[in-house]
Design an enzyme around this catalytic site. Structure first.
Site, PDB file in Angstrom:
ATOM      1  N   GLU A 183      10.710   4.121  29.198  1.00 52.77           N
ATOM      2  CA  GLU A 183       9.431   3.538  29.639  1.00 52.77           C
ATOM      3  C   GLU A 183       8.611   3.108  28.427  1.00 52.77           C
ATOM      4  O   GLU A 183       8.661   3.762  27.394  1.00 52.77           O
ATOM      5  CB  GLU A 183       8.603   4.596  30.394  1.00 52.77           C
ATOM      6  CG  GLU A 183       9.359   5.281  31.480  1.00 52.77           C
ATOM      7  CD  GLU A 183       8.533   6.362  32.199  1.00 52.77           C
ATOM      8  OE1 GLU A 183       7.368   6.567  31.845  1.00 52.77           O
ATOM      9  OE2 GLU A 183       9.095   6.980  33.111  1.00 52.77           O
ATOM     10  N   LYS A 210       5.442   3.175  26.185  1.00 55.24           N
ATOM     11  CA  LYS A 210       4.394   4.186  26.047  1.00 55.24           C
ATOM     12  C   LYS A 210       3.059   3.450  25.932  1.00 55.24           C
ATOM     13  O   LYS A 210       2.742   2.857  24.904  1.00 55.24           O
ATOM     14  CB  LYS A 210       4.654   5.049  24.822  1.00 55.24           C
ATOM     15  CG  LYS A 210       3.740   6.224  24.764  1.00 55.24           C
ATOM     16  CD  LYS A 210       4.173   7.231  23.746  1.00 55.24           C
ATOM     17  CE  LYS A 210       3.215   8.405  23.767  1.00 55.24           C
ATOM     18  NZ  LYS A 210       1.818   8.011  23.538  1.00 55.24           N
ATOM     19  N   ASP A 259      -0.661   2.561  25.435  1.00 53.53           N
ATOM     20  CA  ASP A 259      -1.685   3.122  24.560  1.00 53.53           C
ATOM     21  C   ASP A 259      -3.023   3.109  25.292  1.00 53.53           C
ATOM     22  O   ASP A 259      -3.844   2.215  25.115  1.00 53.53           O
ATOM     23  CB  ASP A 259      -1.748   2.293  23.272  1.00 53.53           C
ATOM     24  CG  ASP A 259      -2.277   3.113  22.116  1.00 53.53           C
ATOM     25  OD1 ASP A 259      -2.459   4.333  22.291  1.00 53.53           O
ATOM     26  OD2 ASP A 259      -2.521   2.539  21.047  1.00 53.53           O
ATOM     27  N   TYR A 300       3.297   7.209  35.942  1.00 52.73           N
ATOM     28  CA  TYR A 300       4.645   7.502  35.449  1.00 52.73           C
ATOM     29  C   TYR A 300       5.199   8.859  35.876  1.00 52.73           C
ATOM     30  O   TYR A 300       6.248   9.270  35.408  1.00 52.73           O
ATOM     31  CB  TYR A 300       4.704   7.381  33.927  1.00 52.73           C
ATOM     32  CG  TYR A 300       3.678   8.238  33.200  1.00 52.73           C
ATOM     33  CD1 TYR A 300       3.780   9.628  33.170  1.00 52.73           C
ATOM     34  CD2 TYR A 300       2.610   7.649  32.544  1.00 52.73           C
ATOM     35  CE1 TYR A 300       2.851  10.401  32.512  1.00 52.73           C
ATOM     36  CE2 TYR A 300       1.665   8.411  31.880  1.00 52.73           C
ATOM     37  CZ  TYR A 300       1.796   9.798  31.867  1.00 52.73           C
ATOM     38  OH  TYR A 300       0.867  10.570  31.221  1.00 52.73           O
ATOM     39  N   LYS A 317       8.012   6.565  18.694  1.00 52.34           N
ATOM     40  CA  LYS A 317       6.853   5.742  18.342  1.00 52.34           C
ATOM     41  C   LYS A 317       7.262   4.513  17.521  1.00 52.34           C
ATOM     42  O   LYS A 317       8.204   4.576  16.726  1.00 52.34           O
ATOM     43  CB  LYS A 317       5.857   6.572  17.517  1.00 52.34           C
ATOM     44  CG  LYS A 317       5.366   7.833  18.195  1.00 52.34           C
ATOM     45  CD  LYS A 317       4.395   7.557  19.310  1.00 52.34           C
ATOM     46  CE  LYS A 317       3.033   7.263  18.800  1.00 52.34           C
ATOM     47  NZ  LYS A 317       2.066   8.312  18.885  1.00 52.34           N
ATOM     48  N   CYS A 351     -14.260 -21.880  -8.881  1.00 54.71           N
ATOM     49  CA  CYS A 351     -12.919 -21.647  -8.337  1.00 54.71           C
ATOM     50  C   CYS A 351     -12.185 -20.681  -9.273  1.00 54.71           C
ATOM     51  O   CYS A 351     -12.136 -20.921 -10.490  1.00 54.71           O
ATOM     52  CB  CYS A 351     -12.172 -22.981  -8.246  1.00 54.71           C
ATOM     53  SG  CYS A 351     -10.417 -22.771  -7.895  1.00 54.71           S
ATOM     54  N   CYS A 380      -9.095 -22.988 -10.968  1.00 52.88           N
ATOM     55  CA  CYS A 380      -9.304 -24.122 -11.880  1.00 52.88           C
ATOM     56  C   CYS A 380     -10.690 -24.123 -12.508  1.00 52.88           C
ATOM     57  O   CYS A 380     -10.968 -24.918 -13.395  1.00 52.88           O
ATOM     58  CB  CYS A 380      -9.028 -25.438 -11.160  1.00 52.88           C
ATOM     59  SG  CYS A 380     -10.306 -25.875  -9.977  1.00 52.88           S
ATOM     60  N   CYS A 404     -13.203 -25.191  -3.178  1.00 46.06           N
ATOM     61  CA  CYS A 404     -13.029 -25.767  -4.508  1.00 46.06           C
ATOM     62  C   CYS A 404     -12.857 -27.272  -4.270  1.00 46.06           C
ATOM     63  O   CYS A 404     -11.952 -27.673  -3.542  1.00 46.06           O
ATOM     64  CB  CYS A 404     -11.784 -25.183  -5.171  1.00 46.06           C
ATOM     65  SG  CYS A 404     -11.227 -26.182  -6.555  1.00 46.06           S
ATOM     66  N   CYS A 414      -6.608 -28.930  -8.887  1.00 45.51           N
ATOM     67  CA  CYS A 414      -6.532 -27.464  -8.767  1.00 45.51           C
ATOM     68  C   CYS A 414      -5.097 -27.040  -8.455  1.00 45.51           C
ATOM     69  O   CYS A 414      -4.533 -27.430  -7.423  1.00 45.51           O
ATOM     70  CB  CYS A 414      -7.487 -26.983  -7.682  1.00 45.51           C
ATOM     71  SG  CYS A 414      -7.422 -25.206  -7.471  1.00 45.51           S
TER      72      CYS A 414
HETATM   73  N1  5U1 Z   1       5.264   6.334  30.078  1.00 49.22           N
HETATM   74  C1  5U1 Z   1       4.964   7.621  29.930  1.00 49.22           C
HETATM   75  N2  5U1 Z   1       3.957   8.070  29.212  1.00 49.22           N
HETATM   76  N3  5U1 Z   1       3.988   9.412  29.312  1.00 49.22           N
HETATM   77  C2  5U1 Z   1       3.164  10.357  28.782  1.00 49.22           C
HETATM   78  N4  5U1 Z   1       5.651   8.632  30.481  1.00 49.22           N
HETATM   79  C3  5U1 Z   1       5.046   9.771  30.102  1.00 49.22           C
HETATM   80  N5  5U1 Z   1       5.324  11.050  30.387  1.00 49.22           N
HETATM   81  C4  5U1 Z   1       4.542  12.024  29.883  1.00 49.22           C
HETATM   82  C5  5U1 Z   1       3.443  11.683  29.058  1.00 49.22           C
HETATM   83  C6  5U1 Z   1       2.587  12.739  28.479  1.00 49.22           C
HETATM   84  O1  5U1 Z   1       4.796  13.310  30.129  1.00 49.22           O
HETATM   85  C7  5U1 Z   1       5.883  13.707  30.972  1.00 49.22           C
HETATM   86  C8  5U1 Z   1       7.194  13.630  30.274  1.00 49.22           C
HETATM   87  C9  5U1 Z   1       5.644  15.143  31.361  1.00 49.22           C
END
Ligand code: 5U1
Length: 672
Positions: free
Chosen positions: A118, A120, A122, A230, A319, A413, A416, A431, A437
């Site tokens: 999957e 991750k 942010d 997820y 990561k 500049c 030059c 310049c 130049c």
């Molecule tokens: N995509 C994803 N992010 N994430 C964060 N899956 C996922 N699973 C997590 C976490 C903390 O924890 C489970 C594996 C328990």
């Protein structure tokens, strides 16, 4: 006159329709009805509810943003702890994770364990609780055991269902997911905050977390947050799935949003392939990700593996190299570009960021330096994402010492020595020594030889610097009188590489009018404008003789571009240079000015690999017919053309309801 009973029935109908439309729009990215229809039904519901307030229920779409501002967040005990993930930064870390799994599960090397991969996201983790299918609680992760109650804020996220779909859901369900802000929403939010002098966020994760932790849900509602789910925590009175894949299918069937990039693979090799594929796609995704997550698919195997402290042994976050890092500004220099603009550049203590060691970062212009208040000696956040030039994001003011020094804007500049100028209405300083130049000369040669221009392979930065520094090349036309003997007078140049460069220079003589115009480096004339000019005039002499009025008559050419073009061809030294280049043998096939402009006013976006022609070719052919070809999908896009493995532009097109066509349909359009 409608009776209360009739109104009740209509309200139920409206809620059902609106929830369904909302689900198709926000979760599936496939709008079912135009926005105007949704708005009309929404207003009808609001109207009926205002006549009969006693019929308002908390799951009504009108009640997503309803609650009054809170004074503090209450604490919430998660029914099952929210785990964290172990991180891997190297392939070796991942191989060790896989080896430990094989040992604990007593698997033979030949067996291929199933992993779910999957992206991750942010963002910020949340726990949603549904009781009898209704969203009754939403909380931050907190310390994994106790989080903060952010239900009223989460209710404002349109992709979070207030009521689960499908009827066959457990009595109690905990769903885990990541709330995030898309790049687009993040940029809009920051742009509007900057405009109004408000607080900007450093990245989408902070923006998502900050928006979720607002005491007033109305503010959260204005922030355009989204979610990917997820996993599940507690599930009561229902059958617990047997695999993670099954969890995702179930979660999806209940109307929750699951990321479309998730894949089940065999063995750790499959995980590495996934990591590479998502890494390549990362810059195209409409949201920020900081890595990928691998999870053992079968729960029976997950159970055997168990946990260490707060992290499961069956999952790992692999990561990506961090795109932002801290480092120190050791100096601020000014670099002279092709058109003479002086750009401030931060010289940095080398830092590994975005997969490379970075020791310089652009500061764009003096306004930016002042706005970000970057000083020599400051600790700064440096960002390097994909192939984008590294930049200084912000200063860590908390680490500023009294020894920092402000930048002094140069009066001359740095290359030059000419006195710099600042034109009215321009942020940049320049310049003005365009002919003498050496910095400008080097940059114009780099531009001339670049891929979109005459594409001279092997003519790298170092060689250009040497050729100019020793005086072998005094203008781009001198490239065509280079000889092997001259190149061999330079340090560290071998015969073979000299031959290759001469061959590449010779090859560059055969080009197109558009590439030649672009290669000249006229200010404000990028590849698309050069293409438009070539297409319109079909002939260099005609372009050179054009006046501002002739130029402004061309689509997308405004007074500023027209004036730069006229000025460029007016200058004698430019005309002399062009004559020299033509005399050296630069040529292009005769271009017949295109009169067929049947795609005027239409905007195309190309995504994925085409079979019958390259994307560049498709772009040229569309532009020849008057179409505009852009890189990003918006409401103004007429068609999105999808080739093989289309990117996120396809998702965006679906979301915006833009017409999607394949390569065959494109060919039909081109052939009229
Ligand atoms: N995509 C994803 N992010 N994430 C964060 N899956 C996922 N699973 C997590 C976490 C903390 O924890 C489970 C594996 C328990």
């Amino acid at each position: 006159m409608a009776t209360k009973e009739n109104t009740k029935t209509r309200i139920l109908e409206l809620k059902k329709m609106l929830n369904d439309y909302s689900y198709h729009y926000y979760v599936l990215d496939q709008p079912k009805v135009p926005d105007a229809e949704y708005d009309r039904l929404f207003r009808e519901l609001q109207n009926l509810e205002s006549q009969y307030p006693e019929l308002i229920t908390s799951d009504s779409p009108t009640q997503r943003v309803g609650a009054a501002p809170a004074t503090a967040f209450k604490q919430v005990h998660h029914a099952t702890p929210m785990l964290s993930l172990d991180n891997a930064f190297t392939e070796e870390d991942v191989l060790n994770f896989n080896r430990r799994i094989y040992e604990r599960l007593e698997l033979a090397d030949t067996e291929k364990v199933e992993y779910v991969c999957e992206p991750k996201i942010d963002g910020t983790a949340v726990n949603l609780v549904y009781e009898d299918g209704r969203l009754t609680q939403a909380a931050t992760r907190g310390d994994g055991v106790i989080g903060e109650d952010i239900l009223q804020n989460v209710r404002t996220i349109s992709s979070v269902p207030l009521v689960l779909h499908g009827g066959k859901y457990p009595k109690l369900l905990e769903v885990r997911g990541e709330v995030y802000m898309s790049h687009e929403s993040f940029n809009k939010l920051n742009a509007s905050a900057s405009k109004s002098g408000g607080k900007t966020f450093v990245n989408p994760r902070n923006a998502a977390a900050g928006s979720l932790r607002q005491l007033d849900p109305k503010i959260t509602a204005s922030r355009d947050l989204d979610i990917f789910c997820y996993g599940i925590g507690k599930l009561q009175d229902g059958e617990f799935p047997k695999s993670h894949r099954e969890v995702l299918t179930k979660v999806k069937s209940w109307g929750l949003k699951v990321n479309a990039e998730i894949k089940v693979v065999k063995g750790i090799e499959g995980c590495f392939d996934y990591y590479k594929a998502i890494g390549a796609k990362r810059s195209e995704l409409p949201y920020e990700i900081d890595g990928v997550v691998y999870k053992i698919n079968e729960f029976a195997q997950q159970d055997i593996l168990g946990f260490v402290a707060r992290a499961p042994r069956f999952a790992l976050a692999h990561k990506f190299p961090a795109e932002e890092e801290l480092t120190e500004v050791t100096n601020i220099d000014f670099q002279v570009g092709r058109t003479g603009i002086l750009t401030p550049v931060a010289r940095l203590k080398p830092v590994f960021v975005g997969g490379a060691t970075v020791s310089n970062a652009t500061l764009h212009n003096m306004d930016e330096v002042l706005r970000k208040d970057v000083r020599i000696g400051d600790t700064v956040i440096v960002r390097r994402a994909g192939d984008v030039i590294p930049e200084v994001v912000s200063v860590v003011l908390a680490r500023r010492t009294k020894h920092t020094k402000a930048v002094v804007v140069p009066k001359n500049c740095p290359v030059c020595g000419s006195k710099v100028v600042k034109s009215e209405g321009e942020v940049a300083i320049r310049c003005p020594n365009y002919l003498g130049c050496l910095a400008q000369l080097k940059e114009s040669i780099r531009h001339f030889a670049s891929r979109g221009a005459l594409n001279i392979k092997g003519l790298g930065d170092e060689l250009i610097d040497k050729l100019v520094d020793v005086g072998i090349i005094k203008n781009v036309a001198d490239l065509y009188s280079l000889s092997q003997e001259k190149i061999l007078t330079l340090e560290r140049q071998g015969e073979k590489s000299a031959q290759n460069i001469l061959q590449a220079i010779d090859k560059s003589k055969r080009t197109t009018l558009a590439k030649f115009i672009f290669a000249l480096g006229i200010r404000e004339v990028g590849e698309v404008t050069a293409q438009n000019l070539a297409m319109h005039f079909g002939d260099l002499t005609k372009l050179m003789q054009a006046n501002a009025g002739d130029l402004e008559a061309i689509t997308d050419i405004g007074p500023r571009v027209a004036s730069e073009v006229v000025t460029f061809f007016h200058e004698k030294h430019n005309r002399v240079l062009i004559q020299k280049l033509l005399a050296a043998g630069i040529n292009w096939p005769k271009q017949i000015p295109s009169t067929d402009k049947r795609l005027n006013g239409k905007t195309f976006v190309l995504t994925g690999t085409l079979i019958a022609m390259s994307r560049d070719e498709a772009k040229e052919r569309l532009q020849a017919l008057g179409a505009k070809v852009t890189d990003s999908v918006s409401k103004n896009t007429t068609y999105v053309v999808t080739g093989d493995s289309p990117g996120s532009k396809l998702d965006k097109a679906k979301k915006l309801g833009v017409e999607i066509i394949d390569e065959r349909q494109l060919l039909n359009i081109l052939q009229g």
